[in-house]
Scaffold this active site. Structure first.
Site, PDB file in Angstrom:
ATOM      1  N   GLY A   1       0.824  -1.207   0.000  1.00  0.00           N
ATOM      2  CA  GLY A   1       0.000   0.000   0.000  1.00  0.00           C
ATOM      3  C   GLY A   1       0.855   1.252   0.000  1.00  0.00           C
ATOM      4  O   GLY A   1       0.780   2.062  -0.901  1.00  0.00           O
ATOM      5  N   PHE A   2       1.669   1.406   1.032  1.00  0.00           N
ATOM      6  CA  PHE A   2       2.609   2.532   1.156  1.00  0.00           C
ATOM      7  C   PHE A   2       1.886   3.879   1.143  1.00  0.00           C
ATOM      8  O   PHE A   2       2.464   4.896   0.761  1.00  0.00           O
ATOM      9  CB  PHE A   2       3.668   2.470   0.050  1.00  0.00           C
ATOM     10  CG  PHE A   2       4.262   1.099  -0.139  1.00  0.00           C
ATOM     11  CD1 PHE A   2       5.019   0.527   0.875  1.00  0.00           C
ATOM     12  CD2 PHE A   2       4.031   0.363  -1.288  1.00  0.00           C
ATOM     13  CE1 PHE A   2       5.540  -0.746   0.736  1.00  0.00           C
ATOM     14  CE2 PHE A   2       4.547  -0.917  -1.433  1.00  0.00           C
ATOM     15  CZ  PHE A   2       5.298  -1.466  -0.424  1.00  0.00           C
TER      16      PHE A   2
ATOM     17  N   ARG B   1      10.049  -0.281  22.049  1.00  0.00           N
ATOM     18  CA  ARG B   1      10.188  -1.747  22.076  1.00  0.00           C
ATOM     19  C   ARG B   1       9.934  -2.301  20.685  1.00  0.00           C
ATOM     20  O   ARG B   1       8.970  -1.930  20.014  1.00  0.00           O
ATOM     21  CB  ARG B   1       9.190  -2.333  23.071  1.00  0.00           C
ATOM     22  CG  ARG B   1       9.109  -3.837  23.038  1.00  0.00           C
ATOM     23  CD  ARG B   1       8.205  -4.365  24.127  1.00  0.00           C
ATOM     24  NE  ARG B   1       8.888  -4.340  25.421  1.00  0.00           N
ATOM     25  CZ  ARG B   1       8.267  -4.237  26.597  1.00  0.00           C
ATOM     26  NH1 ARG B   1       6.947  -4.126  26.639  1.00  0.00           N
ATOM     27  NH2 ARG B   1       8.950  -4.240  27.722  1.00  0.00           N
ATOM     28  N   ILE B   2      10.788  -3.191  20.272  1.00  0.00           N
ATOM     29  CA  ILE B   2      10.612  -3.834  18.969  1.00  0.00           C
ATOM     30  C   ILE B   2       9.830  -5.123  19.201  1.00  0.00           C
ATOM     31  O   ILE B   2      10.306  -6.055  19.841  1.00  0.00           O
ATOM     32  CB  ILE B   2      11.988  -4.100  18.319  1.00  0.00           C
ATOM     33  CG1 ILE B   2      12.734  -2.774  18.116  1.00  0.00           C
ATOM     34  CG2 ILE B   2      11.813  -4.835  16.994  1.00  0.00           C
ATOM     35  CD1 ILE B   2      11.976  -1.711  17.310  1.00  0.00           C
ATOM     36  N   LEU B   3       8.613  -5.144  18.691  1.00  0.00           N
ATOM     37  CA  LEU B   3       7.691  -6.234  19.027  1.00  0.00           C
ATOM     38  C   LEU B   3       8.100  -7.545  18.375  1.00  0.00           C
ATOM     39  O   LEU B   3       7.877  -8.614  18.933  1.00  0.00           O
ATOM     40  CB  LEU B   3       6.274  -5.847  18.593  1.00  0.00           C
ATOM     41  CG  LEU B   3       5.759  -4.552  19.234  1.00  0.00           C
ATOM     42  CD1 LEU B   3       4.423  -4.144  18.630  1.00  0.00           C
ATOM     43  CD2 LEU B   3       5.640  -4.709  20.753  1.00  0.00           C
ATOM     44  N   ASN B   4       8.666  -7.442  17.174  1.00  0.00           N
ATOM     45  CA  ASN B   4       9.175  -8.636  16.491  1.00  0.00           C
ATOM     46  C   ASN B   4      10.383  -8.200  15.665  1.00  0.00           C
ATOM     47  O   ASN B   4      10.238  -7.562  14.634  1.00  0.00           O
ATOM     48  CB  ASN B   4       8.091  -9.235  15.587  1.00  0.00           C
ATOM     49  CG  ASN B   4       8.579 -10.483  14.841  1.00  0.00           C
ATOM     50  OD1 ASN B   4       9.765 -10.619  14.541  1.00  0.00           O
ATOM     51  ND2 ASN B   4       7.666 -11.376  14.543  1.00  0.00           N
TER      52      ASN B   4
ATOM     53  N   GLN C   1      10.783  -4.286   7.799  1.00  0.00           N
ATOM     54  CA  GLN C   1      10.208  -2.977   7.516  1.00  0.00           C
ATOM     55  C   GLN C   1      11.297  -1.955   7.234  1.00  0.00           C
ATOM     56  O   GLN C   1      11.198  -1.140   6.322  1.00  0.00           O
ATOM     57  CB  GLN C   1       9.376  -2.503   8.709  1.00  0.00           C
ATOM     58  CG  GLN C   1       8.071  -3.246   8.865  1.00  0.00           C
ATOM     59  CD  GLN C   1       7.126  -2.920   7.731  1.00  0.00           C
ATOM     60  OE1 GLN C   1       6.647  -1.803   7.617  1.00  0.00           O
ATOM     61  NE2 GLN C   1       6.893  -3.885   6.876  1.00  0.00           N
TER      62      GLN C   1
ATOM     63  N   GLU D   1       8.232   3.421   8.885  1.00  0.00           N
ATOM     64  CA  GLU D   1       8.613   4.496   7.980  1.00  0.00           C
ATOM     65  C   GLU D   1       9.956   5.117   8.322  1.00  0.00           C
ATOM     66  O   GLU D   1      10.548   5.820   7.519  1.00  0.00           O
ATOM     67  CB  GLU D   1       7.511   5.566   7.969  1.00  0.00           C
ATOM     68  CG  GLU D   1       6.221   4.985   7.399  1.00  0.00           C
ATOM     69  CD  GLU D   1       5.100   5.983   7.238  1.00  0.00           C
ATOM     70  OE1 GLU D   1       5.109   6.983   7.972  1.00  0.00           O
ATOM     71  OE2 GLU D   1       4.238   5.756   6.386  1.00  0.00           O
TER      72      GLU D   1
END
Lengths: 222, 761, 321
Positions: B246-247, B644-647, B654, B721
């Site tokens: 989508g972006f 926090r980096i969730l995954n 990303q 982003e």
């Protein structure tokens, strides 16, 4: 004439569940059932010239009456309901429609189904299933070689045939010495996979996935 | 759940599932071609007909006449939709131009008709038989020419003011011993997501419209569809479980879905529509081009004393500006400051958000300017950025005065002296230092053009990354069934971001079950409304929504099992609910039936009390062919601090994906405008070049340890982003370092190098 | 795409006869360009003759030591052929720099020669284009022309020929063999195969409607250092901005052809004489581009030709020594 096709009924039942947007392991079986049996044919009755063709896809023969204007891609997607190959551009500019014909990868949007009689067509659905992934499919999952997933079937079909092209000695733009067979390397993979666009930008991860399957050290070229 | 105080310790902090690099749970479907995208949906409704969209052949003017007869008589044709036959249509709140044009034409390739036929081949053929005569009108298509007509925009999209001023910029700049005054240009860019906009629409006998589409924002789309068709909102159901990218290009209701609905109404059967690739750049939205003037004044010791950033862009009447100056209000110190957005009107297609709107083009310019002033000062560009770091928002030293909220556009409202407004977290310096160390920055030669390997010139560049964290309400429903499976339902979308996986991780952590025991169902307007996907707000807000719903579900479970829901030692883990004194299997709670809870995360004013932003540093190494000016990126590294980096696996993807798009913006992406005819000429994927495999090296992205208790109970922030913010400038600065040729006009194509003094030897 | 009838021919004679029989017929090989144009109704054949079963997929040595390449040989197979790789490296290099792996697997030798321009004004049927609609004007001349021709162009058309293969063939002095329905055969030297646009840009070659390309013949190997340098914005899967095919001999003689600058592969005798006389990239490029008429958008190509030629000559010196 198709109304009492028990095969087709089964498709509808299965996809009603699979279609409801669930991502989890236990529903993969249903998705597989949907794919495997979405072979129902449908005859169009409109007044355009038609051709009877016999297509061999993923080992199964299909007899179809088709409009000669149908590309292989649209025939796979709209008539055989093999929707793994995607229509990203319909102009041969993105690679999302890549399938393998007689061992060679092609853009299925730029060939007519009537031209593909007598050939062995392999689509992403013929490589592996959610519960029985092909080595490249598993490597793509492991290395996160995709994001939105739309170009992914094309990338994987392309990579499958691409490795075979190297094995059979076909040179590329980055093959330094044309007098010798090319060797698998990240540099070769990058050049040869360039017909498959990925706007999410998973290229670096895709290369890791391919390298793993090909047994190439991904760090050889940083 | 109201989130209005910083998060304390909560179940997410266990990090048994969250924070782990889990494989995507939708991976097996996507890699086998079995994930159902909109155009794949043979399964959802029978008897689908095919619609083919016809775009306007002129950029501005009117349709003088339309002759549909030949098309109507073509084999297989079921219906033709035009503005004449579509009935009265309203316009979606988020659309600038009408999605079905005629008789007035507002831009090139604005949809003017949909031809519906039994087969795709028939619809396409019949579409070519439409005879449309146009009466063209003179339009404005040149940003350079329109620049002088630009005015202060009324709205900025983000709600930020169009202008800000602190201190006396002009005076301080004049008095600065070292000055930079340069103008930069960024190109019109196309989202070029791999999946074209596509939809299937079906009406039932009760006037209920069901749409299977490809869209980032389910609720917006349902709302704008209802408004456009002038039907009640509850008559529209939108489903978008898989989205082929989508972006920002799929944030809104677009022509494919509206025309599918109108076509289905006209043909009285379900209709499937996909935009052709050639229509996409002109029919849909794009990233507007900008002209940016940046002035920086510095003391000889390297401190910025004055900084100004002005940006000009253009859009259709009623549109908005590209907010390219926003980051300059927060990124670097400097007592005297000024920013301004200017918007001109033109008649090119509608501009709108594309990945990191504002910051992506804004940092593309600002971070070259920083490179230039560093060089003038003779200071290393990493050191210069560190020297000018600020821990308070420099453009906004005071918190907004609640009494003055009504007067937000007046810059003075934000400038009262007072308690400085701090960032919730700001690790820009550590990002730069860590990156410089990892990348081998000290090997960089500060004198441009001094590293050569054969015919290649080699250089390194750096740029800062900055993007705000946006807090938006997000709801979810969670269910625990008798088998102990947890199901999450929300209208959140996964556009490749990994939503399926991080929502499953959140629910698994909260309910104490393994990831494999969680199902996630997304992208359905019958589910609770989420934040949707865009602006890097999706990850933090949607997981926080699931956190809220799970918190409620935990209370229900606790009640069923006889636990005190408020007990401080109550824990859900390993399929059990336990306190210090006893434990019970989780499944026991659903012995008498499933449990379900729904809740939303809603935010207080923490984002006003603290500036919530994400930071990073981009490093790039390029080689440039001294003969031809071809630029190839050899290495890229991003160091990010984004809560926090969730995954880490999907978050890293990303970042590298955004870096790839940054390479595109730096080196090749540009929609070329024919300023006479008024259209984007290179409207396909051969003409609009985006990076291919061969353009992208191995990419590194690393995350600093950070938890941000101000952002949400997840303590996460947006990350999707950040990876593009500054990425283009790092490449551009590396090209300069390699060649000594400074290009200030993106993209840095080889013509700009070979015509500006690139030395062969 | 307009409706068409379809047949699969089984011999070159049958294919040519079918083309003579049905007005508006076209041959289809790989289809990678024709189908794209048919979808846009830029090409609207009434009848398609599938030429994939004509037995034209062999590469054979000729009596004089050259190679005869069947018209239906796929780009991939031509590039991979050991004789081509060893003796005509410029051709392999050109082929593998073109398109993508997928398209090279589909595209044929004849189809590659016959592919049409990628000018965006040709591709967009709303725009003026003398090649697509004679007399409608040229949108590119006053429009966006960064990709376009700088030499050999006319006021009617500034399109380029997109093929890489053809540039190498021009360098190699290949000949194109054809057959017609009446059995007439002819050999067309590659330099005479493609036309310049002049006032009739819609005519890109002089083949008759029933004339089928059967083969492309290469003369005996000429040795030399064979290079193909393709310059483009992205690293792969893009059309050339400028390309240089070169066969450079130790004595300084060279054959040089350019791609991306004209309506056909561009080769100039005086430029090669200049090189043989010891001329450098600057003087040779000047001879190659004599009479160039660049637009504002593509003026850079003049510089780029010279620089690319310099790169190629430098590379030839390195590999030749």
């Amino acid at each position: 004439m198709e109304r009492f096709d028990p095969e087709r009924r089964r498709v509808l039942k299965a996809t009603a569940v699979a279609g409801s947007a669930v991502a989890s392991a236990h529903l993969l079986l249903q998705a597989e059932a949907a794919t495997a049996s979405a072979n129902a044919t449908r005859l169009d009755t409109a007044a355009t010239p038609h051709h009877d063709v016999r297509l061999r896809v993923n080992g199964t023969e299909h007899e179809l009456r088709i409009d000669p204007r149908m590309t292989l891609l649209d025939t796979l997607r709209e008539r055989l309901h093999l929707t793994g190959a995607k229509k990203g551009c319909d102009q041969g500019q993105c690679g999302a429609c890549t399938v393998i014909v007689d061992g060679r990868r092609i853009a299925s949007c730029l060939t007519l189904a009537v031209m593909q009689q007598g050939h062995e067509i392999t689509t992403i659905e013929g490589l592996g299933t959610p519960r029985n992934l092909h080595a490249l499919q598993a490597a793509f999952v492991k290395h996160d070689g995709f994001q939105c997933g739309f170009c992914t079937p094309g990338q994987i079909c392309s990579a499958t045939a691409m490795l075979q092209e190297i094995a059979s000695g076909i040179p590329s733009h980055v093959t330094a010495d044309l007098t010798r067979p090319p060797r698998s390397s990240i540099l070769e993979f990058r050049e040869r996979m360039s017909g498959n666009l990925c706007r999410c930008g998973a290229y670096s991860n895709i290369q890791q996935a391919i390298a793993e399957v090909a047994g190439v050290d991904a760090d050889e070229i940083v | 759940m109201k989130f209005d105080e910083p998060a304390g310790t909560n179940p997410i902090d266990q990090l048994k599932v969250v924070g782990r690099p889990a494989d995507r749970i939708d991976g097996p479907l996507k890699t086998t071609g079995t994930a159902p995208y909109a155009h794949d949906r043979h399964d959802v409704v029978q008897n689908q007909a095919y619609g083919y969209v016809v775009g306007a052949a002129i950029a501005k003017g009117r349709i003088a006449s339309m002759n549909l007869e030949a098309a109507r008589a073509a084999p297989g044709v079921l219906a033709i939709v035009t503005a004449d036959s579509a009935g009265r249509l309203d316009q979606g709140e988020r659309n600038t131009a009408r999605l079905l044009g005629g008789p007035e034409i507002q831009h090139y390739h604005q949809a003017v008709a949909l031809v519906v036929a039994e087969t795709f081949e028939q619809a396409r053929d019949a579409a070519h038989r439409l005879k449309i005569r146009y009466a063209p009108a003179k339009g404005r298509f040149d940003l350079e020419a329109a620049r002088d007509t630009a005015t202060i925009p009324e709205k900025t999209g983000s709600g930020d003011p169009a202008e800000t001023a602190v201190g006396d910029f002009e005076g301080a700049f004049r008095d600065s011993p070292v000055q930079l005054d340069q103008t930069y240009r960024t190109a019109y860019e196309s989202h070029s997501m791999m999946e074209p906009h596509a939809s299937v629409a079906a009406w039932d006998a009760d006037g209920q419209l069901t749409l299977w589409t490809s869209n980032q924002m389910i609720a917006w789309t349902a709302q704008d569809m209802a408004k456009t068709l002038r039907i009640p909102r509850d008559k529209v159901r939108v489903m978008s479980p898989y989205i082929g990218g989508g972006f920002g290009g799929k944030l809104f209701l677009r022509a494919d879905v509206l025309l599918a609905a109108l076509g289905a109404r006209a043909a009285k059967r379900p209709v499937k529509v996909s935009l052709t690739r050639a229509l996409m750049p002109n029919n849909t939205t794009h990233r507007p081009a900008t002209i940016q003037r940046i002035r920086i004044g510095a003391q000889r010791d390297g401190h910025i004393t004055a900084i100004a950033h002005e940006s000009w862009s253009a859009d259709l009447p009623g549109g908005g500006p590209e907010t390219a100056v926003l980051q300059t209000r927060a990124l670097y110190a400097g007592a005297h400051r000024m920013t301004a957005l200017r918007l001109a009107e033109h008649d090119l297609p509608e501009g709108n958000a594309m990945r990191a709107p504002g910051e992506a083009p804004g940092l593309a310019a600002l971070e070259i300017a920083i490179d230039e002033i560093s060089e003038k000062l003779g200071i290393d560009p990493v050191a210069f950025r560190i020297l000018n770091d600020t821990q308070v928002v420099p453009d906004n030293p005071a918190p907004p005065d609640p009494d003055k909220n009504s007067d937000q556009t007046a810059p003075e409202a934000r400038l009262d002296a007072g308690r400085p407004r701090r960032f919730s977290q700001r690790q820009l310096v550590r990002c730069l230092e860590t990156g410089a160390e990892r990348f081998g920055w000290k090997r960089r030669r500060s004198k441009p053009g001094s590293v050569r390997a054969g015919h290649w010139l080699v250089g390194m560049g750096v740029a800062a990354a900055f993007r705000n964290n946006l807090l938006t309400k997000s709801a979810a429903r969670v269910r625990l069934d008798r088998r102990g499976r947890v199901t999450v339902e929300t209208d959140m979308t996964d556009i490749g971001t990994g939503s399926y996986t991080i929502l499953a991780q959140t629910a698994a952590e909260m309910m104490g079950v393994p990831l494999s025991q969680v199902d996630v169902r997304l992208g359905d307007s019958s589910f609770p409304a989420s934040c949707g996907s865009g602006g890097q707000w999706g990850g933090n807000n949607s997981t926080a929504g699931v956190y809220a719903a799970c918190t409620q579900l935990r209370r229900l479970v606790a009640a069923r099992l006889g636990f005190d829901a408020d007990a401080s030692d109550l824990a859900f883990s390993d399929g059990e609910v336990r306190t210090a004194s006893r434990s019970a299997p989780l499944m026991l709670a659903t012995r008498d039936g499933p449990l379900e809870a729904e809740d939303a995360i809603e935010y207080g004013d923490l984002d006003e009390r603290f500036q919530q932003s994400t930071f990073g540093a981009h490093f790039a190494e390029v080689r440039v062919d001294a003969y031809t000016g071809e630029v190839r990126v050899q290495r890229q590294l991003a160091v990010c601090a984004a809560g926090r980096i969730l995954n880490p696996k999907t978050a890293r993807s990303q970042i590298i994906g955004a870096m790839t798009m940054g390479v595109g913006a730096a080196l090749m992406e540009s929609l070329h405008v024919d300023t006479g005819v008024g259209f984007f000429v290179n409207h396909d994927l051969a003409g609009y070049e985006i990076p291919v495999h061969a353009d992208i090296p191995h990419q590194d992205a690393i995350f600093l340890d950070e938890v941000d208790p101000m952002s949400s109970p997840m303590k996460a922030k947006g990350v999707a982003e950040l990876g593009i913010c500054g990425a283009a400038a790092a490449v551009a600065n590396a090209v300069y370092n390699a060649t000594g040729v400074r290009v200030r006009h993106y993209p840095l194509t080889l013509d700009k190098l070979v015509q500006n003094g690139l030395a062969i030897a | 795409m307009k409706s068409f009838s379809y047949e699969r021919a089984d011999s070159p004679a049958a294919a040519a006869a079918a083309a003579a029989r049905v007005p508006g017929a076209k041959f289809i090989g790989g289809g990678t360009n024709l189908l794209d144009l048919m979808k846009l109704q830029i090409e609207t054949p009434a009848h398609l003759i599938d030429v994939n079963d004509l037995g034209l997929d062999e590469i054979e040595s000729t009596d004089d030591g050259g190679l005869r390449i069947g018209a239906g040989v796929r780009n991939t197979d031509l590039a991979a052929d050991p004789r081509v790789r060893n003796d005509y490296a410029v051709l392999t290099r050109a082929l593998v720099s073109g398109a993508s792996g997928q398209l090279r697997n589909q595209a044929t030798t004849a189809g590659n020669l016959l592919q049409r321009t990628r000018c965006p004004y040709f591709y967009d049927t709303n725009q003026r284009c003398n090649k697509r609609r004679p007399g409608s004007g040229c949108g590119a001349l006053a429009g966006v022309s960064r990709q376009h021709a700088i030499v050999g162009s006319s006021d009617a058309c500034i399109a380029t020929h997109p093929s890489d293969m053809a540039v190498a063939l021009r360098c190699l002095d290949a000949k194109v063999s054809t057959v017609r329905s009446d059995g007439t055969r002819r050999e067309i030297p590659i330099e005479a195969f493609h036309r310049l646009p002049g006032d009739t840009p819609e005519r890109e070659h002089d083949l008759a409607a029933d004339e089928l390309i059967t083969a492309v013949t290469l003369p005996p190997p000429v040795g030399g250092t064979q290079l193909y340098r393709k310059v483009r914005d992205r690293a792969s899967y893009a059309f050339a901005l400028v390309s240089v095919a070169a066969i450079v001999h130790r004595d300084g003689r060279a054959q040089v052809a350019l791609g991306g600058v004209a309506h056909k592969p561009w080769r100039v005798e005086t430029a090669e004489r200049e090189l043989a006389r010891g001329g450098d990239a600057r003087t040779t490029a000047a001879a190659l581009l004599a009479g160039a008429r660049p637009t504002r958008d593509n003026a850079y190509k003049v510089t780029l030709v010279e620089r690319t030629l310099a790169a190629v000559l430098a590379q030839a010196r390195e590999s030749g020594s």
